[in-house]
Each structure stands twice: as C-alpha cells, then as structure tokens.
Motif scaffolding. Sequence first.
Motif, mmCIF file in Angstrom:
data_model
loop_
_atom_site.group_PDB
_atom_site.id
_atom_site.type_symbol
_atom_site.label_atom_id
_atom_site.label_comp_id
_atom_site.label_asym_id
_atom_site.label_seq_id
_atom_site.Cartn_x
_atom_site.Cartn_y
_atom_site.Cartn_z
ATOM 1 N N GLY A 18 34.858 -9.563 18.799
ATOM 2 C CA GLY A 18 33.933 -10.306 17.939
ATOM 3 C C GLY A 18 34.603 -11.127 16.865
ATOM 4 O O GLY A 18 34.026 -12.088 16.352
ATOM 5 N N HIS A 19 35.833 -10.754 16.505
ATOM 6 C CA HIS A 19 36.542 -11.476 15.449
ATOM 7 C C HIS A 19 37.537 -12.510 15.995
ATOM 8 O O HIS A 19 38.378 -13.008 15.242
ATOM 9 C CB HIS A 19 37.250 -10.497 14.519
ATOM 10 C CG HIS A 19 36.313 -9.844 13.541
ATOM 11 N ND1 HIS A 19 35.363 -8.933 13.938
ATOM 12 C CD2 HIS A 19 36.155 -9.991 12.197
ATOM 13 C CE1 HIS A 19 34.667 -8.535 12.877
ATOM 14 N NE2 HIS A 19 35.128 -9.165 11.812
ATOM 15 N N SER A 36 29.526 -14.964 17.933
ATOM 16 C CA SER A 36 29.603 -13.509 17.756
ATOM 17 C C SER A 36 28.250 -12.967 17.325
ATOM 18 O O SER A 36 27.692 -13.410 16.325
ATOM 19 C CB SER A 36 30.656 -13.161 16.704
ATOM 20 O OG SER A 36 31.925 -13.575 17.148
ATOM 21 N N SER A 61 37.120 -15.612 16.773
ATOM 22 C CA SER A 61 37.006 -16.908 16.094
ATOM 23 C C SER A 61 37.692 -16.890 14.732
ATOM 24 O O SER A 61 38.205 -17.904 14.273
ATOM 25 C CB SER A 61 35.537 -17.301 15.914
ATOM 26 O OG SER A 61 34.916 -17.443 17.158
ATOM 27 N N VAL A 62 37.677 -15.713 14.088
ATOM 28 C CA VAL A 62 38.323 -15.586 12.780
ATOM 29 C C VAL A 62 39.835 -15.815 12.926
ATOM 30 O O VAL A 62 40.455 -16.541 12.140
ATOM 31 C CB VAL A 62 38.032 -14.190 12.163
ATOM 32 C CG1 VAL A 62 38.768 -14.009 10.848
ATOM 33 C CG2 VAL A 62 36.534 -13.998 11.970
ATOM 34 N N TYR A 77 28.119 -10.666 11.842
ATOM 35 C CA TYR A 77 29.259 -9.759 11.975
ATOM 36 C C TYR A 77 28.936 -8.398 11.367
ATOM 37 O O TYR A 77 29.833 -7.654 10.980
ATOM 38 C CB TYR A 77 30.492 -10.355 11.276
ATOM 39 C CG TYR A 77 31.098 -11.547 11.989
ATOM 40 C CD1 TYR A 77 30.551 -12.819 11.863
ATOM 41 C CD2 TYR A 77 32.234 -11.406 12.787
ATOM 42 C CE1 TYR A 77 31.107 -13.915 12.513
ATOM 43 C CE2 TYR A 77 32.807 -12.500 13.431
ATOM 44 C CZ TYR A 77 32.238 -13.746 13.285
ATOM 45 O OH TYR A 77 32.796 -14.823 13.935
#
Lengths: 417, 91
Positions: free
Chosen positions: A240-241, A257, A243-244, A305
């Motif tokens: 889920g992270h 996400s 893109s971070v 998130y």
Amino acid sequence: MKNNYSIFSLIKNSLTYHENWQQAWRDPEPKKEYDAVIIGGGGHGLATAFYLAKKHNMKNIAVVEKGWIGGGNTGRNTTIIRSNYLWDASAGLYDHALKLWENLSQEINYNVMFSQRGVMNLAHNLQDVRDLKRRTHANRLNGIDAVWLSTEEVKNFCPIINTSPDIRYPVLGGTLQRRAGTARHDAVAWGYARGADSMGVDIIQNCEVKAIKRSGDAVEGLETTKGFIKTKKIGVVAAGHSSVIANMAGIRLPLESKPLQALVSEPVKPIINTVVMSNAVHAYVSQSDKGELVIGAGTDAYVSYTQRGSHDVVEGTLKAILELYPIFSRMKMLRQWGGIVDICPDASPIVSKTSIKGLYFNCGWGTGGFKATPGSGDLFAHTIANDEPHVLNAAFNINRFVSGDLVDEHGAAAVAH
Amino acid sequence: MFIITCPFCGERDQSEFAAGGEAHIVRPKQPTELSDDEWADFLFMRKNIKGVQFERWNHAHGCRKWFNVIRDTSNDKIHAVYKMGEKPPIK
C-alpha cells in the motif's frame, strides 16, 4: 547455522519446557553497504530475499521494514490461495506460485499449514455463469485444474450454502479449483524470514526509509531512520505504501491505495470444508484451523492509508453472508481490521524494472497478493539478480500502461474485491 | 468512514457519496498531439498521496452534484470542500 525443525527437535525442546528454542532470526544493525536492499518485510519482500540468497547466491543483502515483519498485509489477508485466473500471463504467474506452495513447508523447513481444501466461486446470474464457464475452459487450456459445478453439485460439496431459488441472488452454479486452499499467513512471513536469515540476509525491523538517493539515473542508496545504507540495487515491495516510496525516487505509478477489510468470528467446530467466494454479492468465507470463520469484505472506493475501512462495506458483506449461510445468523464477530492494498487499473501486479537503474518495483497486487507470495518472491528475485524479468513476469512490466498491453483481470478472474 | 459536508446539501455520511479520485487532472486539449507516455500519465498515473490530497466526490445518493474535497488520506480528516471550477481554498 540454524537448527532444523523436526519431530526430534520438538521432543528435545519439550524436555526443557520449550524455553531453549533457538532464536528464529537475528536482529542486526544495518551494515554500511549491501549488494541489494529490499524495502518491505512482508511475505513478498522476505520471499524475494530468500530466493535472492538461495537461487542467485546474493547473500550480502538486507530487508528493511518500518514496523515488524509480517505486520502489514501479510498478517491482514484472508489467506486464500488459488490460481484460476483468466488470462495466460496471470495463469502462468499464479500457478507458478501455487506449485511453490505445494512444497513450501519442506523448502523453508517451516510448517505454513498449506491446506488444499479447494476454492469454490459461485455464480448468481447468467453473466456470472457465462464468465465462470469461460474461465474454467481457459484454466484447463493452461493446465490449471478447474471444474464447473451445477447448483446441486455446489450443495453437495458445501452443504451449508443456501441454494434455494427464492433468495435475492440464487446460486446458479459455481467453479471449483481443488488444488487451491489456504495457508497460515504469519507462518509464511516467519518461515521466509528464518530461511533468509540463516543464509546471511540481514532483516532490519523498525527501520523506515526516508529517501532514495540517486546519482543521475542510477540508485546509490537509501536514507533510513537507522542511517544511510549504500547499495546499487533496491527492490521495493511496500504494498500500500509503494506510491510513497515511488515519490521519494521521483517516479510515477498507476496505483491507488485503498483499505480492504476482513473480519473473523468466534471459533466454532468445523462447519465449512472449503473456501467459498462470491463475486456478485461480494462475500467470501472460509474457516481457520482455530475454528474462526474468516470473512473477506470489499475495498472502500476512496484512497486512504488508515488501515480501518468503512462500516457500510462490512455491513454489505455480512448481509450477503447471512443470505447465503442462514446457519451463521447467530455467530458473533470477534475482530475486524483493514489493510491498505495498492490497486492497478488492470487489477494485475507490477513486477518490474523501472526507468531508474537499480530500482525495481514489486507492487500492485491489490486485493489478492497473498496467494502469489512464493512466486512473486521467486520472480522478483530473478528480475533483481539478472536485471531482466523472468519469462513468467515479463508481461507484468511497468511499461504496459504506456504500450496498452494490459492484463485485465478486473472481474475476469473472480477477483472478489 | 467519515462525514462529508456537501457544498449543496450540508453534512452527510460518506456512504452517500461516490469517490471520483484525484482532482485537477486536466483532459489534454489536443489528444492527437500526445505521445504514448503522456497518454499513460493522463490515463493511469496517480499521485496516490499519503497525506493531504485533492480529490473529486459526487453526492450520488443526494443532489448528485460533483465537487472537490481536500482530505488527509493518513487519517481521513477533511480540510476543505469547494465547488467545481473554484480555486482550492488552501494550497
């Protein structure tokens, strides 16, 4: 060197009240430099490290994890494993994983409790019937076991399903993949961690990545909460992270996400012998070895998130569960949670090189990554070690969003989300 | 799960609304001039921010109008709501 887990080690340790078991993996401080660093200590990341060390002899590597291993989606999914995907590329990818599952407990000397109890997908309308029959044929052409079941055969295989024609979305049939099933999700992370650690891989927990350092078009290392780590190869397996991390590296991904929820009931005696998934009414259920019903709900429609999810999504799923299984009407739900899933526009993953030399992404598994854990790790390790994809993950490159060569599994593969 | 203040109807539960994704993605004026990379960027690539994000919402079970929301995706707190065509009240 790790002691082997066996019936003999179990007996030996029982003599000392199980107080002298060897630590399953070390807790090292990061070295200054590694040959490769994996970001994300979930199942996929740890499997990647395991196969890098085992098959590609890359042992000076590390896995950095911002929390604890297996604390993200690996410990939050509904543990369903299947490979009955529609398209050839997906069939190759997921069945490769399923074949690895079949021997995984032996391979990593850790009981992952893989149980091939079958996965049944229900059809509730004529379009479902057509789609699922088509998928059954496609699966068989790809050498994946699949059968079509009539309503009576569904009832015979799982007697507690309400197959009455009077319900809102009656059961018109279903498909069954007998080789599919479930596994103990935590054990997968722990087993891969122990296996990788025993080959010299450093697993560094509580170590959050703050920046990716580049020189020109190549990676130089990563800045973490435990200092700078120099490396020429970075494999990002951050779910889920993702893109971070991509933002840190200055590249764009086609991901959104979203929270995906699951819940479990109080434990009861064995009542459901298989995994039943229903796309149309959006409910899927199985029973854990502890006796809890494991129920999967859908994703929220918005980016978040928060690892929570909305109440109305759970409500919708439980309504469907109760119509299909009236026997569960007085069950109490014990726990509910959410995990953040990274979803691609075509509901297929990205296991790929990027435009930056030495930077690799394994992401976009969306709502169904757990089943792929061994295959994903194996193929991503191959991609990192050779700087080229394996033939089985070549179609899952990041450039498919530019070329238009998508692997569109949205709805096609009975992906319940 | 949270409350959204529709600029036309007022406070309503989030389940009344449909999420429309990232806001302020401008449709290319001359699509025929675009390269494949630019098309991919427009069609598929998203910021997917963990933190304050600008997004579109539709009051699907209410007035059915579209509007913009500024929301922190790390805790679902809404910072501002503004109508389509308006400038964002905060940056």
